[in-house]
Design a protein around this motif. Structure first.
Motif, PDB file in Angstrom:
ATOM      1  N   VAL A 213      13.550  60.689  60.542  1.00 24.05           N
ATOM      2  CA  VAL A 213      13.322  59.317  60.101  1.00 24.05           C
ATOM      3  C   VAL A 213      14.476  58.414  60.538  1.00 24.05           C
ATOM      4  O   VAL A 213      15.635  58.731  60.285  1.00 24.05           O
ATOM      5  CB  VAL A 213      13.191  59.264  58.552  1.00 24.05           C
ATOM      6  CG1 VAL A 213      13.115  57.817  58.067  1.00 24.05           C
ATOM      7  CG2 VAL A 213      11.965  60.025  58.089  1.00 24.05           C
ATOM      8  N   LEU A 214      14.108  57.300  61.168  1.00 16.20           N
ATOM      9  CA  LEU A 214      15.119  56.313  61.532  1.00 16.20           C
ATOM     10  C   LEU A 214      15.074  55.196  60.487  1.00 16.20           C
ATOM     11  O   LEU A 214      14.021  54.606  60.254  1.00 16.20           O
ATOM     12  CB  LEU A 214      14.828  55.764  62.929  1.00 16.20           C
ATOM     13  CG  LEU A 214      15.886  54.853  63.548  1.00 16.20           C
ATOM     14  CD1 LEU A 214      15.843  54.965  65.067  1.00 16.20           C
ATOM     15  CD2 LEU A 214      15.716  53.399  63.153  1.00 16.20           C
ATOM     16  N   LEU A 215      16.192  54.944  59.847  1.00 11.44           N
ATOM     17  CA  LEU A 215      16.236  53.878  58.837  1.00 11.44           C
ATOM     18  C   LEU A 215      16.487  52.551  59.536  1.00 11.44           C
ATOM     19  O   LEU A 215      17.525  52.356  60.171  1.00 11.44           O
ATOM     20  CB  LEU A 215      17.364  54.165  57.829  1.00 11.44           C
ATOM     21  CG  LEU A 215      17.667  53.039  56.833  1.00 11.44           C
ATOM     22  CD1 LEU A 215      16.470  52.754  55.921  1.00 11.44           C
ATOM     23  CD2 LEU A 215      18.902  53.369  56.002  1.00 11.44           C
ATOM     24  N   TRP A 216      15.500  51.637  59.403  1.00  8.57           N
ATOM     25  CA  TRP A 216      15.675  50.278  59.954  1.00  8.57           C
ATOM     26  C   TRP A 216      16.204  49.415  58.810  1.00  8.57           C
ATOM     27  O   TRP A 216      15.534  49.214  57.805  1.00  8.57           O
ATOM     28  CB  TRP A 216      14.343  49.718  60.462  1.00  8.57           C
ATOM     29  CG  TRP A 216      14.543  48.392  61.143  1.00  8.57           C
ATOM     30  CD1 TRP A 216      14.502  47.154  60.572  1.00  8.57           C
ATOM     31  CD2 TRP A 216      14.846  48.171  62.519  1.00  8.57           C
ATOM     32  NE1 TRP A 216      14.760  46.184  61.493  1.00  8.57           N
ATOM     33  CE2 TRP A 216      14.977  46.788  62.707  1.00  8.57           C
ATOM     34  CE3 TRP A 216      15.035  49.022  63.604  1.00  8.57           C
ATOM     35  CZ2 TRP A 216      15.274  46.222  63.944  1.00  8.57           C
ATOM     36  CZ3 TRP A 216      15.323  48.462  64.838  1.00  8.57           C
ATOM     37  CH2 TRP A 216      15.438  47.074  65.003  1.00  8.57           C
ATOM     38  N   VAL A 217      17.398  48.912  58.991  1.00  8.94           N
ATOM     39  CA  VAL A 217      18.095  48.268  57.890  1.00  8.94           C
ATOM     40  C   VAL A 217      17.610  46.843  57.638  1.00  8.94           C
ATOM     41  O   VAL A 217      17.404  46.422  56.507  1.00  8.94           O
ATOM     42  CB  VAL A 217      19.617  48.300  58.191  1.00  8.94           C
ATOM     43  CG1 VAL A 217      20.380  47.517  57.152  1.00  8.94           C
ATOM     44  CG2 VAL A 217      20.093  49.738  58.249  1.00  8.94           C
ATOM     45  N   GLY A 218      17.436  46.067  58.709  1.00  6.60           N
ATOM     46  CA  GLY A 218      16.962  44.690  58.559  1.00  6.60           C
ATOM     47  C   GLY A 218      18.042  43.758  58.052  1.00  6.60           C
ATOM     48  O   GLY A 218      19.226  44.110  57.984  1.00  6.60           O
TER      49      GLY A 218
ATOM     50  N   ARG B 156       9.413  58.707  62.848  1.00  5.41           N
ATOM     51  CA  ARG B 156       8.979  57.407  62.336  1.00  5.41           C
ATOM     52  C   ARG B 156      10.172  56.599  61.853  1.00  5.41           C
ATOM     53  O   ARG B 156      11.260  57.136  61.653  1.00  5.41           O
ATOM     54  CB  ARG B 156       7.947  57.558  61.223  1.00  5.41           C
ATOM     55  CG  ARG B 156       8.396  58.435  60.099  1.00  5.41           C
ATOM     56  CD  ARG B 156       7.271  58.592  59.096  1.00  5.41           C
ATOM     57  NE  ARG B 156       7.558  59.673  58.178  1.00  5.41           N
ATOM     58  CZ  ARG B 156       6.878  59.890  57.074  1.00  5.41           C
ATOM     59  NH1 ARG B 156       5.863  59.109  56.767  1.00  5.41           N
ATOM     60  NH2 ARG B 156       7.199  60.886  56.282  1.00  5.41           N
ATOM     61  N   ILE B 157       9.895  55.322  61.662  1.00  4.07           N
ATOM     62  CA  ILE B 157      10.920  54.401  61.176  1.00  4.07           C
ATOM     63  C   ILE B 157      10.577  54.067  59.734  1.00  4.07           C
ATOM     64  O   ILE B 157       9.399  53.881  59.394  1.00  4.07           O
ATOM     65  CB  ILE B 157      10.924  53.106  62.027  1.00  4.07           C
ATOM     66  CG1 ILE B 157      11.293  53.426  63.483  1.00  4.07           C
ATOM     67  CG2 ILE B 157      11.859  52.064  61.446  1.00  4.07           C
ATOM     68  CD1 ILE B 157      11.182  52.248  64.418  1.00  4.07           C
ATOM     69  N   VAL B 158      11.593  53.982  58.872  1.00  7.70           N
ATOM     70  CA  VAL B 158      11.353  53.491  57.510  1.00  7.70           C
ATOM     71  C   VAL B 158      12.202  52.254  57.303  1.00  7.70           C
ATOM     72  O   VAL B 158      13.327  52.154  57.808  1.00  7.70           O
ATOM     73  CB  VAL B 158      11.670  54.570  56.441  1.00  7.70           C
ATOM     74  CG1 VAL B 158      13.151  54.924  56.425  1.00  7.70           C
ATOM     75  CG2 VAL B 158      11.242  54.106  55.059  1.00  7.70           C
ATOM     76  N   THR B 159      11.626  51.285  56.597  1.00  3.47           N
ATOM     77  CA  THR B 159      12.362  50.053  56.315  1.00  3.47           C
ATOM     78  C   THR B 159      12.011  49.554  54.919  1.00  3.47           C
ATOM     79  O   THR B 159      10.887  49.746  54.444  1.00  3.47           O
ATOM     80  CB  THR B 159      12.053  48.964  57.361  1.00  3.47           C
ATOM     81  OG1 THR B 159      12.805  47.798  57.037  1.00  3.47           O
ATOM     82  CG2 THR B 159      10.576  48.613  57.427  1.00  3.47           C
ATOM     83  N   ALA B 160      12.989  48.908  54.299  1.00  7.89           N
ATOM     84  CA  ALA B 160      12.741  48.291  52.992  1.00  7.89           C
ATOM     85  C   ALA B 160      12.328  46.831  53.162  1.00  7.89           C
ATOM     86  O   ALA B 160      12.171  46.114  52.181  1.00  7.89           O
ATOM     87  CB  ALA B 160      14.007  48.386  52.134  1.00  7.89           C
ATOM     88  N   ASP B 161      12.169  46.401  54.412  1.00 10.86           N
ATOM     89  CA  ASP B 161      11.903  44.987  54.691  1.00 10.86           C
ATOM     90  C   ASP B 161      10.501  44.819  55.295  1.00 10.86           C
ATOM     91  O   ASP B 161      10.280  45.165  56.456  1.00 10.86           O
ATOM     92  CB  ASP B 161      12.971  44.486  55.677  1.00 10.86           C
ATOM     93  CG  ASP B 161      12.723  43.049  56.088  1.00 10.86           C
ATOM     94  OD1 ASP B 161      11.815  42.412  55.525  1.00 10.86           O
ATOM     95  OD2 ASP B 161      13.445  42.565  56.978  1.00 10.86           O
ATOM     96  N   PRO B 162       9.555  44.294  54.530  1.00 12.86           N
ATOM     97  CA  PRO B 162       8.199  44.146  55.066  1.00 12.86           C
ATOM     98  C   PRO B 162       8.118  43.231  56.294  1.00 12.86           C
ATOM     99  O   PRO B 162       7.191  43.366  57.090  1.00 12.86           O
ATOM    100  CB  PRO B 162       7.421  43.531  53.892  1.00 12.86           C
ATOM    101  CG  PRO B 162       8.197  43.910  52.676  1.00 12.86           C
ATOM    102  CD  PRO B 162       9.630  43.914  53.102  1.00 12.86           C
ATOM    103  N   HIS B 163       9.069  42.331  56.452  1.00 14.88           N
ATOM    104  CA  HIS B 163       9.054  41.458  57.646  1.00 14.88           C
ATOM    105  C   HIS B 163       9.390  42.281  58.890  1.00 14.88           C
ATOM    106  O   HIS B 163       8.789  42.086  59.951  1.00 14.88           O
ATOM    107  CB  HIS B 163      10.023  40.290  57.458  1.00 14.88           C
ATOM    108  CG  HIS B 163       9.622  39.403  56.318  1.00 14.88           C
ATOM    109  ND1 HIS B 163       8.841  38.285  56.483  1.00 14.88           N
ATOM    110  CD2 HIS B 163       9.861  39.516  54.990  1.00 14.88           C
ATOM    111  CE1 HIS B 163       8.628  37.727  55.294  1.00 14.88           C
ATOM    112  NE2 HIS B 163       9.236  38.459  54.371  1.00 14.88           N
ATOM    113  N   SER B 164      10.352  43.210  58.738  1.00 14.09           N
ATOM    114  CA  SER B 164      10.649  44.118  59.858  1.00 14.09           C
ATOM    115  C   SER B 164       9.469  45.057  60.083  1.00 14.09           C
ATOM    116  O   SER B 164       9.123  45.373  61.226  1.00 14.09           O
ATOM    117  CB  SER B 164      11.895  44.955  59.544  1.00 14.09           C
ATOM    118  OG  SER B 164      13.017  44.126  59.397  1.00 14.09           O
TER     119      SER B 164
END
Ligand code: SF4
Ligand code: SF4
Length: 645
Positions: free
Chosen positions: A401-406, A473-481
């Motif tokens: 998992v790649l964490l997309w920080v945003g 996969r990528i995970v993000t806490a930012d729905p815009h990202s």
């Protein structure tokens, strides 16, 4: 009776309708080229009408039943009128169904009439446009009752030749009135235009993937080498966008759900669509008889297809008020795409005129100079994780998992959410890493502000960076990202598998890799972020997680696909168009009205907007923070050998 005249009347009505249709098609063709699957679209039209469109209309049972009776009755009656009265086929197999269809249509028309009788102040009818729309029930009744009576002799209920000359003339006039509105008016710009334009709009929709239960929410890429960037005049829209605008029934469903309209900002999506129609058809603005853009009831304007829209018909503030929340699009029974239109016009203002208002210009300049909207030192992007000993992609090259920080990386409040997410992933033994300073802004803000050039530059740079590494996969806490990376990068060559942190955490809980205490108490409500819910269809995972914690979860009146925007999307906080209220205040009132003590959020933008509401108010926490508070599994350091989701 006047039976011999009817074939001529029908022929005249259809001939005039055909001429009107050609004129209307010519208007649409003034738009820009947009390839469509012509025959496929026509073939798909009935299903799209009966299933997809009806699905939206059916949210209002009164209206859907009324429409089935009126519209269905009319189509059937018109076909039978042609056969019985136009071609003189007086078979009982045709005559009796014609009487039945006319009666069905009459019942529907009476309900339409009843709905339009309420005073303008009474909701939901105040959102309905008046003017020509008020005469529609009478025209429907003229058609249905006129042909019902005219068919009675053919059914043997009245003797042939019944009625005096005068009565026959009155009946002829009534039938002519009905045909005039419902057939001739369909193509000449009357209320029934929606049937003609609406059917073709379904066939040639710019986003056919929306049909059949699909989702298509990504903005379309702009050709940056085009002679003109964005939409200046109404004829700069694609031809099928113009067709879509013409399908509007002025029902005001979009208006009733628009947060900017409710906040008294100068935007009413219904009026906006009618502004386009008025411009295309070179009509007078006074012909529109619905609610205006709040605070903009000035001099009436005249539409012109060859003049810039933001001069002849619109104030630019209307365009900058939109939060791109898609509430209007979700609600529109004609499947019109308001957000595309708004962003198309913003693109022209930003890219061709440099007229982004408020702090918008500064934010765009920051993005150009530093790849982040705050203009902060690019090297400070990963400072928030300095003490977390987080693995960097450039060091390990391959993870699950790649964490997309945003953007949360630069904001102390949202860093708390990110830290909570990191701890949860560690507790679950997820094999993850992040890009650190290699990550650039996703480009969401630039794109919504119309700066497609900056969006594409950022997107292509991010796609190149991501292409260097291997991850599932990528995970993000930012729905815009999530929206940019998961949906909008694809057109630029970035096919990425991206999930929201709520989806990953729900999955980890279901797999038994995370456990939470359900000992929390108090009343909690969940605010659906527009870019998570309406844009990406994620409604269940956040609720599933919250339900593990023991809170008394209650829904606000506007939740799920009807959630009210926090006011933070589409660059609205930086363009900052004044209204009578703040959208965030209205959203917090929604939470107060269900006596919530705690508002769970799932987007960094929502967190900032909701926490910006003055206290006293419910506490605001991201789902990751709430889960960490209730985590009963001890946090572990990552162990790459064991850690796989
Ligand atoms: S996207 Fe949201 S803010 Fe914009 S017009 Fe539609 S409902 Fe209003
Ligand atoms: S744009 Fe759609 S929702 Fe809005 S008034 Fe027109 S048909 Fe109704």
């Amino acid at each position: 009776m006047f039976e011999p005249v009817i074939p001529y009347l029908l022929t005249l009505a259809f001939a005039l309708a055909a001429i009107g249709a050609m004129r209307r098609v010519r208007l649409w063709r003034r738009g820009q080229v947009s390839p469509v699957a012509f025959w496929q679209g026509l073939a798909a039209m009935p299903r799209r009408y009966l299933v997809d469109l009806h699905h939206v209309v059916a949210r209002d049972k009164y209206m859907s039943n009324t429409h089935v009776a009126t519209g269905g009755g009319f189509v059937l009656a018109l076909v039978l009128v042609v056969l019985v009265h136009g071609l003189g086929l007086h078979s009982a197999w045709l005559v009796w169904p014609l009487l039945g269809a006319s009666l069905l249509m009459t019942v529907g028309a009476l309900f339409v009439w009843k709905r339009r009788q309420k005073p303008a102040s009474e909701l939901p009818n105040s959102r309905l446009s008046r003017g020509p729309w008020q005469r529609l029930p009478k025209s429907l009744l003229a058609f249905s009752l006129g042909f019902f009576i005219a068919t009675l002799p053919a059914a043997g209920i009245l003797p042939e030749g019944t009625g005096s000359g005068l009565l026959a003339l009155v009946l002829l006039a009534v039938c002519a009135w009905g045909l005039g509105e419902l057939v001739f008016g369909m193509a000449w710009g009357g209320p029934m235009k929606h049937a003609f334009a609406g059917a073709l709009h379904l066939a040639f929709h710019r986003r056919p993937a929306r049909f059949g239960g699909g989702r298509d929410t990504g903005l379309k890429a702009l050709d940056l080498n085009a002679d003109k960037l964005g939409v200046e005049k109404v004829t700069d829209f694609k031809w099928n966008q113009l067709l879509g605008f013409d399908a509007c029934v002025q029902c005001g469903r979009c208006e009733s759900k628009c947060p900017a309209f409710a906040a008294g900002q100068p935007l009413n999506p219904k009026k906006l669509i009618q502004d386009m129609v008025t411009s295309l058809a070179a009509q007078e603005e006074v012909a529109y008889r619905g609610s205006p853009h709040p605070g903009q009831e000035g001099a009436a304007r005249t539409g012109c297809p060859d003049k810039p829209l933001v001069e002849s018909m619109l104030d630019s503030q209307t365009l900058w008020s939109c939060t791109t929340c898609r509430a209007c699009v979700e609600e529109c029974p004609m499947m019109i795409e308001h957000v595309d239109a708004v962003v198309d016009m913003r693109r022209f203002l930003t890219l061709e005129r440099g007229q982004t208002p408020g702090k918008g210009q500064e934010v765009l300049e920051n993005l150009i100079a530093t790849d982040n909207p705050g203009g902060l030192a690019p090297a400070s992007r990963s400072h928030w994780a300095a003490d977390l000993n987080m693995p960097l992609m450039k060091d390990i090259g391959e993870v699950d998992v790649l964490l997309w920080v945003g953007d949360g990386a630069f904001d102390m409040r949202n860093q708390r959410t990110l830290r909570a997410l990191v701890q949860l992933m560690r507790a679950a033994g997820v094999d993850f890493a992040f890009l650190g300073n290699e990550e650039l802004d996703s480009g969401d803000l630039a794109r919504r502000l119309g700066d497609e050039a900056t969006f594409q530059r950022l997107a292509k740079a991010n796609i190149r960076t991501l292409g260097k590494y291997r991850f599932n996969r990528i995970v993000t806490a930012d729905p815009h990202s999530l929206q940019s990376l998961g949906t909008e990068y694809a057109e630029l060559g970035g096919e990425l598998n991206v999930v929201h942190h709520s989806e990953l955490l729900a999955e980890l809980h279901q797999q038994g890799k995370l456990a939470f205490s359900n000992g929390q108490s108090g009343k909690l409500t969940y605010h659906d972020p527009c870019y998570l819910g309406r844009y990406n269809g994620v409604y269940d995972a956040p609720r599933y997680l919250l339900d593990q914690l023991g809170f008394e979860r209650t829904e606000m009146e506007r939740s799920g696909f009807r959630s009210r925007c926090c006011g933070g999307g589409g660059g609205a906080p930086v363009t900052d168009i004044p209204g009578e209220r703040r959208i965030a205040d209205m959203r917090m009132d929604d939470a107060r009205s269900v006596d919530a003590e705690l508002m769970a959020v799932a987007c960094p933008q929502c967190t900032l907007m909701m926490e910006g509401v003055v206290e006293p108010r419910p506490e605001v926490k991201d789902i990751a923070e709430l889960l960490l508070d209730a985590l009963v599994q001890p946090a572990e350091q990552p162990n790459k050998e064991e850690a796989h989701v």
